[in-house]
Scaffold this active site. Structure first.
Site, short mmCIF file in Angstrom:
data_model
loop_
_atom_site.label_atom_id
_atom_site.label_comp_id
_atom_site.label_asym_id
_atom_site.label_seq_id
_atom_site.Cartn_x
_atom_site.Cartn_y
_atom_site.Cartn_z
N GLN A 81 0.83 -1.21 0.00
CA GLN A 81 0.00 0.00 0.00
C GLN A 81 0.86 1.26 0.00
OE1 GLN A 81 -2.26 -1.19 3.39
NE2 GLN A 81 -0.44 -1.51 4.62
N HIS A 87 -9.58 2.93 18.90
CA HIS A 87 -8.73 1.92 19.55
C HIS A 87 -9.36 1.38 20.83
CE1 HIS A 87 -5.27 3.63 17.03
NE2 HIS A 87 -5.65 2.47 16.55
N ASP A 106 -0.61 0.15 13.46
CA ASP A 106 -0.27 1.40 14.16
C ASP A 106 -0.08 1.18 15.65
OD1 ASP A 106 -2.97 1.83 15.51
OD2 ASP A 106 -3.58 1.75 13.42
N ASP A 142 0.48 -8.00 11.32
CA ASP A 142 0.16 -7.01 10.28
C ASP A 142 0.98 -7.36 9.05
OD1 ASP A 142 -1.14 -3.86 10.31
OD2 ASP A 142 0.16 -4.45 8.63
N ASP A 160 0.95 -12.05 6.28
CA ASP A 160 -0.47 -12.00 5.93
C ASP A 160 -1.29 -12.68 7.04
OD1 ASP A 160 -2.98 -12.12 4.84
OD2 ASP A 160 -2.36 -13.08 2.97
N GLY A 161 -2.23 -11.92 7.59
CA GLY A 161 -3.06 -12.43 8.68
C GLY A 161 -3.88 -13.65 8.28
N ASP A 192 -8.38 -5.74 13.17
CA ASP A 192 -8.20 -4.28 13.08
C ASP A 192 -7.59 -3.99 11.72
OD1 ASP A 192 -7.59 -1.64 13.38
OD2 ASP A 192 -6.28 -1.87 15.10
N SER A 193 -8.43 -4.10 10.69
CA SER A 193 -7.90 -4.07 9.33
C SER A 193 -8.28 -2.79 8.61
CB SER A 193 -8.47 -5.26 8.55
OG SER A 193 -9.85 -5.06 8.37
N1 SAM Z 1 -8.23 2.11 11.84
C1 SAM Z 1 -8.11 1.67 10.53
C2 SAM Z 1 -9.38 1.74 9.73
O1 SAM Z 1 -10.43 1.23 10.12
O2 SAM Z 1 -9.34 2.33 8.66
C3 SAM Z 1 -7.36 0.41 10.46
C4 SAM Z 1 -6.00 0.62 11.06
S1 SAM Z 1 -4.74 -0.48 10.82
C5 SAM Z 1 -3.48 0.67 10.38
C6 SAM Z 1 -5.05 -1.46 9.40
C7 SAM Z 1 -3.91 -2.41 9.11
O3 SAM Z 1 -4.40 -3.59 8.48
C8 SAM Z 1 -2.83 -1.85 8.20
O4 SAM Z 1 -1.66 -1.62 8.94
C9 SAM Z 1 -2.64 -2.93 7.12
O5 SAM Z 1 -1.28 -3.16 6.80
C10 SAM Z 1 -3.27 -4.14 7.82
N2 SAM Z 1 -3.71 -5.23 6.92
C11 SAM Z 1 -4.44 -5.14 5.77
N3 SAM Z 1 -4.60 -6.37 5.23
C12 SAM Z 1 -3.97 -7.25 6.06
C13 SAM Z 1 -3.79 -8.67 6.02
N4 SAM Z 1 -4.28 -9.42 5.03
N5 SAM Z 1 -3.08 -9.25 7.05
C14 SAM Z 1 -2.57 -8.48 8.06
N6 SAM Z 1 -2.71 -7.14 8.11
C15 SAM Z 1 -3.40 -6.53 7.13
#
Ligand code: SAM
Length: 287
Positions: A37, A68, A92, A112, A143-144, A162-163
């Site tokens: 991204q 949070h 984050d 993450d 990858d989660g 929390d994605s």
């Molecule tokens: N608060 C935010 C929102 O609702 O818009 C979400 C915050 S958090 C920064 C989202 C995180 O999800 C990102 O750091 C991103 O890298 C992670 N993410 C996205 N897809 C993912 C996956 N398949 N596995 C693990 N993490 C993932």
């Protein structure tokens, strides 16, 4: 949809909804494109620092406490005795910090996909990452979806998804198959919570479909808790809880009332009121 700052304003446009959010910015502090991204950080005039992923506001210093706290405390006070917590996404580290406030939690594994998010948080949002060296925290960058696939059956108490929004790398985190796998790795009495977008914009789509998918995945109770989030689309957001042999409409109210740590938004009374759905949501969800 992203817009470059125009005349000192960062604007995120929600085209389908005919709306937008703008924050007055002082300067761009960071700009990196990872394999997953595009990440930007701005200094704003009145919201502190702002993190943006693929043009979408992720968080600001000023209002991230709402999200949070609601992504962590309702789920943790719903579980009878949470010891092992998993956070998928959450790079984050704001949710991680809240989870670690619970003294009974023994281990938090955060997965993450993108280490750049955590690096940027440590540099530009240091209060969010202040608990990262807690010996109970284990930060993984992968990858989660794959991590959950390889996780042992019935080994986790609480899962927090929390994605980012259900497009790009996070798409797989909103699929029925993924929810089935989450159900498999949760112990009996386990609770999962997923950020579930805007009650105003998404009750009849993402929220309803997520709740139906959670039920299809085997969860026996679901609850959607709305909360304010001024810098997200519509200014109003939600999280959806699902329980495995656990009623997510009940929680440890007395423990929440006597929480030994500082909170800015969550409280036992707030939790109770967030469990009451507005009539328009009830109508759309119970159709
Ligand atoms: N608060 C935010 C929102 O609702 O818009 C979400 C915050 S958090 C920064 C989202 C995180 O999800 C990102 O750091 C991103 O890298 C992670 N993410 C996205 N897809 C993912 C996956 N398949 N596995 C693990 N993490 C993932």
């Amino acid at each position: 949809m992203a817009e470059q700052p125009i005349d000192g304003w960062f604007t995120e446009i929600f085209d389908r909804q005919g709306s937008a959010i703008s924050l007055k910015v002082k300067e761009k502090l960071h700009d990196v494109t990872s394999p997953y991204q595009h990440l930007e950080v701005y200094a704003t005039e009145t919201y502190g620092n702002l993190m943006v992923l693929d043009g979408c506001v992720m968080l600001t210093d000023r209002d991230n406490f709402l999200y949070h706290e609601m992504m962590s405390h309702p789920a943790l006070f719903t579980h009878a005795d949470p010891k092992h917590v998993v956070i998928i996404g959450g790079g984050d580290c704001g949710t991680l910090r809240e989870v670690l406030k619970h003294p009974g939690v023994e281990r938090v594994t955060q997965i993450d996909i993108d280490e750049e998010v955590t690096k940027a948080a440590a540099r530009f949002f240091p209060t969010l990452t202040e608990s990262n060296n807690d010996p109970r925290a284990d930060l993984k960058f992968e990858d989660g979806v794959k991590w959950v696939d390889n996780c042992a059956d019935e080994s986790i108490d609480v899962m927090i998804i929390d994605s980012t929004d259900p497009v790009g790398p996070a798409e797989g985190l909103f699929k029925t198959d993924f929810l089935k796998r989450c159900h498999r790795i949760l112990k009996k009495g386990g609770v999962m919570v997923q950020q579930s977008e805007s009650p105003l914009y998404h009750t009849d789509s993402i929220i309803r479909e997520l709740r139906e998918d959670m039920e299809k995945a085997g969860f026996d109770s679901v609850a959607t808790l709305p909360f304010p989030q001024p810098t997200y689309p519509s200014g109003w957001w939600s999280c959806t809880l699902a329980g495995k042999a656990c009623d997510v409409k009940q929680f440890r109210e007395q423990d929440a009332e006597q929480a030994s740590f500082a909170l800015e938004y969550y409280s036992a009374t707030l939790h109770k009121s967030a469990l009451v759905l507005p009539p328009f949501m009830k109508r759309l969800l119970e159709r």
